[in-house]
Design an enzyme around this catalytic site. Structure first.
Site, PDB file in Angstrom:
ATOM      1  N   ASN A  45       0.835  -1.202   0.000  1.00 48.91           N
ATOM      2  CA  ASN A  45       0.000   0.000   0.000  1.00 48.91           C
ATOM      3  C   ASN A  45       0.865   1.244   0.000  1.00 48.91           C
ATOM      4  OD1 ASN A  45      -0.367  -1.486   2.743  1.00 48.91           O
ATOM      5  ND2 ASN A  45      -0.877   0.555   3.383  1.00 48.91           N
ATOM      6  N   ASP A  46       0.732   2.128   0.963  1.00 59.73           N
ATOM      7  CA  ASP A  46       1.299   3.480   0.884  1.00 59.73           C
ATOM      8  C   ASP A  46       2.772   3.567   0.463  1.00 59.73           C
ATOM      9  OD1 ASP A  46      -0.990   3.408   2.392  1.00 59.73           O
ATOM     10  OD2 ASP A  46      -0.137   4.374   4.153  1.00 59.73           O
ATOM     11  N   TRP A  70      -3.605  -7.213   3.000  1.00 56.76           N
ATOM     12  CA  TRP A  70      -2.941  -6.302   3.932  1.00 56.76           C
ATOM     13  C   TRP A  70      -2.527  -7.045   5.207  1.00 56.76           C
ATOM     14  CZ3 TRP A  70      -3.506  -4.845   8.938  1.00 56.76           C
ATOM     15  CH2 TRP A  70      -2.752  -3.733   9.340  1.00 56.76           C
ATOM     16  N   PHE A 108       4.364   0.746  10.205  1.00 52.42           N
ATOM     17  CA  PHE A 108       3.399   1.527   9.435  1.00 52.42           C
ATOM     18  C   PHE A 108       4.108   2.691   8.718  1.00 52.42           C
ATOM     19  CE2 PHE A 108      -1.189   0.704  11.149  1.00 52.42           C
ATOM     20  CZ  PHE A 108      -1.030  -0.650  10.975  1.00 52.42           C
ATOM     21  N   ARG A 171      -0.328   8.178  13.873  1.00 51.52           N
ATOM     22  CA  ARG A 171       0.501   7.489  12.884  1.00 51.52           C
ATOM     23  C   ARG A 171       0.899   8.373  11.704  1.00 51.52           C
ATOM     24  NH1 ARG A 171      -4.591   4.365  12.241  1.00 51.52           N
ATOM     25  NH2 ARG A 171      -5.429   4.729  10.159  1.00 51.52           N
ATOM     26  N   GLU A 223      -5.169  10.336   8.125  1.00 47.45           N
ATOM     27  CA  GLU A 223      -4.011   9.532   7.687  1.00 47.45           C
ATOM     28  C   GLU A 223      -3.053  10.280   6.737  1.00 47.45           C
ATOM     29  OE1 GLU A 223      -5.639   5.881   6.017  1.00 47.45           O
ATOM     30  OE2 GLU A 223      -5.757   4.987   7.997  1.00 47.45           O
TER      31      GLU A 223
HETATM   32  C1  FRU Z   1      -3.023   4.320   4.995  1.00 44.05           C
HETATM   33  C2  FRU Z   1      -2.608   3.542   6.238  1.00 44.05           C
HETATM   34  C3  FRU Z   1      -1.727   4.361   7.147  1.00 44.05           C
HETATM   35  C4  FRU Z   1      -0.980   3.317   7.891  1.00 44.05           C
HETATM   36  C5  FRU Z   1      -0.761   2.273   6.836  1.00 44.05           C
HETATM   37  C6  FRU Z   1      -0.799   0.859   7.344  1.00 44.05           C
HETATM   38  O1  FRU Z   1      -3.313   3.503   3.917  1.00 44.05           O
HETATM   39  O2  FRU Z   1      -3.737   3.062   6.912  1.00 44.05           O
HETATM   40  O3  FRU Z   1      -2.435   5.244   7.977  1.00 44.05           O
HETATM   41  O4  FRU Z   1       0.222   3.794   8.423  1.00 44.05           O
HETATM   42  O5  FRU Z   1      -1.782   2.435   5.885  1.00 44.05           O
HETATM   43  O6  FRU Z   1      -0.495  -0.036   6.325  1.00 44.05           O
END
Ligand code: FRU
Length: 483
Positions: A45-46, A70, A108, A171, A223
């Protein structure tokens, strides 16, 4: 004799069979992006810790090495010299406390900076230390550092730098040096008292990267914060700060190192269905001067693929005054041109509904960079069908003149013509389409699952004539082909 022949011929036969077997092309699965980043396998993801250093664009990313869903978050790592060709690197950050849990103590999202003055005293030789700020889930905000250009990472012994608070959901630290106040700033997503109405971004400052002073909290964000300073209309004396939310939406304002003052309402950053967790590269050299953003194309579907996810194409951000209002402009980085293959070009072609054949019928494929200036003339609606074929109509990119809207992959944005014309820049990469409208004022980023064999493209107009002032369709070469 027979026996001897067999002994001699059998290995030869095996060799011939192996040599004759068609070589499976690297990174060429039917839904594999050819010029967008995707990990070789598993979930991502991110984008995390984006930093340009010693000639390399580093991109870390939320990565699950254990599967296609995930969980078990690590920081994957990839580097590029030109923002388009990516080299896969070993995993950079592992969960803390040797955690094998799906969530607790995993790594994260976060960001990275260069320790210019060797504040943390980790530097070895001439190569400066990279400092990553990341969230350890249930373990607070933490630091990791690399003394070898991001290849290997150590966790800071004094972790966490902001302790875990179970009444919060803090976070995704964004950290940067704020020169006017001579302090480091951290923007952190928080949910104080686990109260949804208090979700937002908190601002902290530090002089040593370890002790962080809370300054203030702004509600209305969720986020992955980002905060960047950009010039308006390329005028260095006219600057604004842009505070960017996890979904890419943004507020324009001023920032004094502690407090962000809004000068605009919150504006959408993308109108498509698949754009999330944006981040910009830190440490881009002054001579370059660009602010380059990338995002995760959240919710893209890749059935049957070994990987699950792709990044958006890197884009340059700028600010522009439009009808007296400052707006964020986003355009693909110019490096896209490094990938141009065959070019198709048309100029001043009038298209009459029903009468004309498909102007672009000779174009076939699944990876394109399209630029177009389309004069609406008497058309009611016009657009492209992308990845069309016998089995599938493909994806429609449609401008509706009466409504003044542009639609693609189920999403719609209001878009006014500029002097009767619509300007489009489109990136098609197998199963994603990014549409940059009217020179980057509105963008729609979307993923879809095309029919594998449908590789046609169609340009159409309905209700009246459309003038194609200019249309360039560039085939895009795969960035993976050489490996
Ligand atoms: C955004 C998020 C962040 C977190 C990460 C966890 O997509 O939820 O806030 O740090 O992904 O994978």
């Amino acid at each position: 004799m027979k026996h001897i022949l067999l002994v001699v011929l059998a290995p030869l036969l095996v060799f011939v069979l192996i040599a004759a077997k068609p070589e499976k092309k690297y990174y060429d699965e039917v839904l594999r992006p050819q010029f967008h980043f995707s990990p070789p396998e598993n979930w991502h993801n991110d984008p995390n810790g984006l930093i340009f250093f010693e000639g390399e664009y580093n991109m870390f990313y939320q990565y699950n090495p254990n599967g296609k869903e995930w969980g078990y978050m690590h920081w994957g790592h990839t580097v590029s010299k030109d923002l388009v060709h990516w080299e896969h690197m070993p995993i950079a950050l592992f969960p803390d406390n040797d955690s094998k849990d799906i969530k607790d103590f995993t790594a994260f999202s976060g960001t990275a900076i260069v320790d210019e003055t060797n504040l943390l005293n980790f530097q070895k030789g001439d190569i400066k230390t990279l400092i990553a700020f990341y969230t350890c889930y249930k373990g607070g905000q933490r630091i990791a550092y690399s003394t070898d250009k991001g290849r290997n990472w150590e966790k800071f012994e004094g972790n966490p730098v902001i302790p875990f608070d179970e009444t919060d959901d803090a976070r995704d630290p964004k950290v940067f040096w704020h020169n006017p106040s001579q302090k480091f700033v951290m923007v952190l997503y928080r949910e104080p008292d686990k109260d949804e109405s208090k979700r937002g971004f908190s601002f902290y400052t530090s002089t040593n990267l370890i002790d962080w002073d809370f300054k203030n909290h702004m509600v209305g964000f969720y986020e992955c914060p980002d905060l960047v300073e950009l010039s308006v209309d390329n005028r260095p004396e006219d600057k604004r700060w842009v505070l960017i939310d996890g979904d890419g939406s943004y507020i324009i304002g001023s920032f004094d190192g502690e407090t962000f003052k809004s000068e605009s309402e919150k504006l959408p950053g993308d109108f498509g269905a698949n754009f999330y967790a944006t981040q910009t590269w830190s440490n881009i050299p002054k001579e370059d001067g660009r602010t380059i953003q990338i995002a995760w194309m959240r919710d893209g579907k890749f059935p049957g693929m070994p990987f699950n996810g792709q990044m958006s194409f890197p884009c340059e951000l700028s600010l522009k005054k439009v009808n007296d209002k400052i707006r964020l402009i986003r355009k693909p980085v110019k490096e896209i041109e490094l990938l141009h293959g065959k070019n198709y070009n048309w100029e001043n072609k009038n298209i009459i509904p029903g009468l004309d054949e498909n102007l672009i019928k000779k174009v076939k494929g699944d990876c394109f960079h399209i630029t177009a200036t389309l004069d609406i003339k008497t058309s009611d609606m016009f657009g492209f069908m992308i990845r069309t074929g016998r089995k599938s109509a493909g994806a429609e990119l449609l401008y509706n003149v009466k409504k003044g809207t542009l639609s693609c992959l189920g999403k719609t944005v209001s878009l006014n013509p500029i002097d009767g014309k619509i300007y489009l820049e489109v990136l098609v990469d197998r199963s994603s389409i990014e549409v940059f409208c009217n020179k980057g004022i509105a963008v729609l980023s979307g993923c879809f699952v095309p029919d594998a064999k449908s590789e046609g493209m169609l340009l159409f107009t309905q209700g009246g004539e459309l003038m194609v002032d200019q249309l360039d369709i560039n085939e895009i070469n795969s960035v993976w082909r050489k490996e």
